[in-house]
Design an enzyme around this catalytic site. Structure first.
Site, PDB file in Angstrom:
ATOM      1  N   LYS A 148      30.982  47.539  44.823  1.00 49.51           N
ATOM      2  CA  LYS A 148      31.054  48.889  44.256  1.00 49.51           C
ATOM      3  C   LYS A 148      29.634  49.430  44.134  1.00 49.51           C
ATOM      4  O   LYS A 148      29.159  49.830  43.064  1.00 49.51           O
ATOM      5  CB  LYS A 148      31.764  48.841  42.890  1.00 49.51           C
ATOM      6  CG  LYS A 148      32.253  50.198  42.397  1.00 49.51           C
ATOM      7  CD  LYS A 148      33.315  50.820  43.280  1.00 49.51           C
ATOM      8  CE  LYS A 148      33.811  52.137  42.658  1.00 49.51           C
ATOM      9  NZ  LYS A 148      34.641  52.902  43.616  1.00 49.51           N
TER      10      LYS A 148
ATOM     11  N   ASP B 196      44.651  37.813  45.057  1.00 53.63           N
ATOM     12  CA  ASP B 196      46.044  37.892  44.618  1.00 53.63           C
ATOM     13  C   ASP B 196      46.789  38.985  45.371  1.00 53.63           C
ATOM     14  O   ASP B 196      47.964  38.830  45.725  1.00 53.63           O
ATOM     15  CB  ASP B 196      46.115  38.153  43.109  1.00 53.63           C
ATOM     16  CG  ASP B 196      46.006  36.874  42.301  1.00 53.63           C
ATOM     17  OD1 ASP B 196      45.539  35.861  42.853  1.00 53.63           O
ATOM     18  OD2 ASP B 196      46.388  36.878  41.120  1.00 53.63           O
TER      19      ASP B 196
ATOM     20  N   TYR C  63      32.593  37.017  34.463  1.00 52.02           N
ATOM     21  CA  TYR C  63      33.302  35.980  33.713  1.00 52.02           C
ATOM     22  C   TYR C  63      32.345  35.049  32.967  1.00 52.02           C
ATOM     23  O   TYR C  63      32.748  34.350  32.043  1.00 52.02           O
ATOM     24  CB  TYR C  63      34.195  35.150  34.643  1.00 52.02           C
ATOM     25  CG  TYR C  63      35.353  35.905  35.250  1.00 52.02           C
ATOM     26  CD1 TYR C  63      35.798  37.105  34.711  1.00 52.02           C
ATOM     27  CD2 TYR C  63      36.005  35.417  36.373  1.00 52.02           C
ATOM     28  CE1 TYR C  63      36.856  37.790  35.271  1.00 52.02           C
ATOM     29  CE2 TYR C  63      37.071  36.101  36.939  1.00 52.02           C
ATOM     30  CZ  TYR C  63      37.488  37.288  36.381  1.00 52.02           C
ATOM     31  OH  TYR C  63      38.549  37.970  36.937  1.00 52.02           O
TER      32      TYR C  63
ATOM     33  N   ASP D  77      37.713  49.704  45.961  1.00 56.77           N
ATOM     34  CA  ASP D  77      38.922  50.536  45.913  1.00 56.77           C
ATOM     35  C   ASP D  77      39.452  50.799  47.316  1.00 56.77           C
ATOM     36  O   ASP D  77      40.661  50.747  47.564  1.00 56.77           O
ATOM     37  CB  ASP D  77      38.665  51.846  45.153  1.00 56.77           C
ATOM     38  CG  ASP D  77      37.330  52.481  45.480  1.00 56.77           C
ATOM     39  OD1 ASP D  77      36.533  51.877  46.222  1.00 56.77           O
ATOM     40  OD2 ASP D  77      37.071  53.592  44.985  1.00 56.77           O
TER      41      ASP D  77
ATOM     42  N   ASP E 220      38.881  37.707  42.524  1.00 57.87           N
ATOM     43  CA  ASP E 220      40.053  37.287  41.762  1.00 57.87           C
ATOM     44  C   ASP E 220      41.214  38.236  42.020  1.00 57.87           C
ATOM     45  O   ASP E 220      42.352  37.816  42.265  1.00 57.87           O
ATOM     46  CB  ASP E 220      39.686  37.270  40.276  1.00 57.87           C
ATOM     47  CG  ASP E 220      40.697  36.514  39.425  1.00 57.87           C
ATOM     48  OD1 ASP E 220      41.679  35.996  39.976  1.00 57.87           O
ATOM     49  OD2 ASP E 220      40.498  36.445  38.199  1.00 57.87           O
TER      50      ASP E 220
END
Length: 361
Positions: free
Chosen positions: A191, A251, A141, A223, A247
């Site tokens: 990852k 959620d 970001y 994943d 992020d």
């Protein structure tokens, strides 16, 4: 008498509505506990663009730095989506970076009375109590270069995920310290099979882990972690991950509880702390009295506990919300789960504020 100065950043959309309910609860806390709480409102996001022509005015930055803690609502909406040089989201990212609130703490827990609110089976989510620790002020970001440009006659979009060793070290220490206070388990989500930045995370965290021999450290690819959060969420205690993965995963974790409107968060740095519900500005329901203010009010509980060390007040807030849920009082987002009374945002704020005022441990 000690004074607690709180900067109020309502923002846009339902951020205004839910923060207003938190202010009602603050008023009840003032009366019940006899403490001096001072609030000052500042603008950020779309409303700041409309008023001052910029998403993060200097006055807001100064006000936040002069406060003991910050209560934030939400920012954004379609009105500002087409702006080219500024956006509500840029204002929030800039505020986080300016305040250096690098650790975003997002707990996910299940109120017993809402065990049927989740789409998962009760036996899967009963007893879930986990925390996502998300690195907040670096990663993709914030990384540069970024942009959209023409290459070989076609548009190309690009972003950069970048972390320094020191950025990883400080968030790792925070996560290990938090795990030490809980069930002493830390799962790092990355990852590392394809991303060099994740490989660096593992190298640095393995070094930091030598100082926390009592913490059970594990790793999962993002994943797999996203699957395990649904398959067996009780296996998680503290999850540490980067800005992007945190992020998304936080959620996802919110749905274990039945609604994103139930979960608070804290963004912690060395000097400053910002508290906010994890939901967005929800422009589709803004101004309709449909928002759930509980996540904002629970963020207040995190503020009193983490920034002010007033655990009794934090417990009062949480117990008050738990009590009204046990009575079957529901917000509209969870109205179809064992509801005896459904209240809009304003009425629910009034009810929680009254419950806080009448609370007896």
């Amino acid at each position: 008498m000690e004074t607690y100065n709180i900067a109020i950043l309502k923002g846009d959309g339902i951020g205004v509505e839910v923060t207003n309910q938190s202010l009602k609860v603050l008023d009840s806390i003032r009366k019940k506990f006899g403490i001096d709480i001072q609030t000052q409102e500042y603008l950020i996001g779309g409303i700041a663009i409309d008023t001052f022509g910029e998403s993060l005015p200097e006055d807001t930055i100064r006000g936040c730095k002069d406060s003991d803690a910050i209560l934030f609502g939400a920012i954004g909406g379609p009105k500002w989506d087409t702006l080219k040089h500024d956006s509500p989201e840029k204002g929030l990212l800039a505020l986080r970076k300016t305040l250096q609130v690098y650790a975003n703490i997002r707990p996910a827990f299940v109120f017993p009375s809402l065990i049927n609110a989740s789409t998962l089976k009760p036996e899967i989510i009963s007893g879930v109590d986990l925390v996502v620790v998300r690195e907040l002020i670096s990663g993709i970001y914030f990384g540069k270069p970024r942009g959209i440009e023409i290459r070989n006659g076609e548009r190309v979009g690009f972003n950069t995920m970048i972390y320094t060793e020191s950025e990883i070290t400080r968030i790792a220490h925070y996560a290990f310290s938090l795990a030490k206070k809980r069930r002493k388990q830390l799962c790092v989500v990355d990852k590392a099979n394809v991303l060099e930045v994740s490989k660096l995370w593992r190298e640095v965290i393995n070094e930091v882990a030598k100082q926390y021999s009592d913490i059970l450290l594990s790793y999962q690819y993002v994943d797999n972690a996203s699957m395990q959060l649904i398959r067996n969420p009780k296996n998680f205690d503290v999850i540490l991950t980067n800005n992007l993965f945190g992020d998304i995963l936080s959620d996802e974790a919110s749905q274990l509880t039945g609604s994103i409107g139930l979960l608070p968060s804290a963004s912690i740095g060395e000097k400053y702390a910002l508290y906010e519900p994890i939901h967005g500005s929800a422009p589709d329901i803004a101004g309709q009295d449909k928002a759930n203010p509980m996540a904002s009010i629970l963020s207040l509980a995190m503020m009193f506990e983490n920034s002010f060390g007033l655990t009794e007040i934090a417990r009062c807030i949480r117990d008050s919300i738990n009590h009204i849920l046990e009575m079957g009082i529901r917000s509209q987002d969870i109205s179809h789960f064992d509801a005896k009374e459904i209240l809009g945002c304003n009425a629910l704020g009034d009810r929680i504020a009254k419950e806080v005022l009448e609370y007896n441990e």
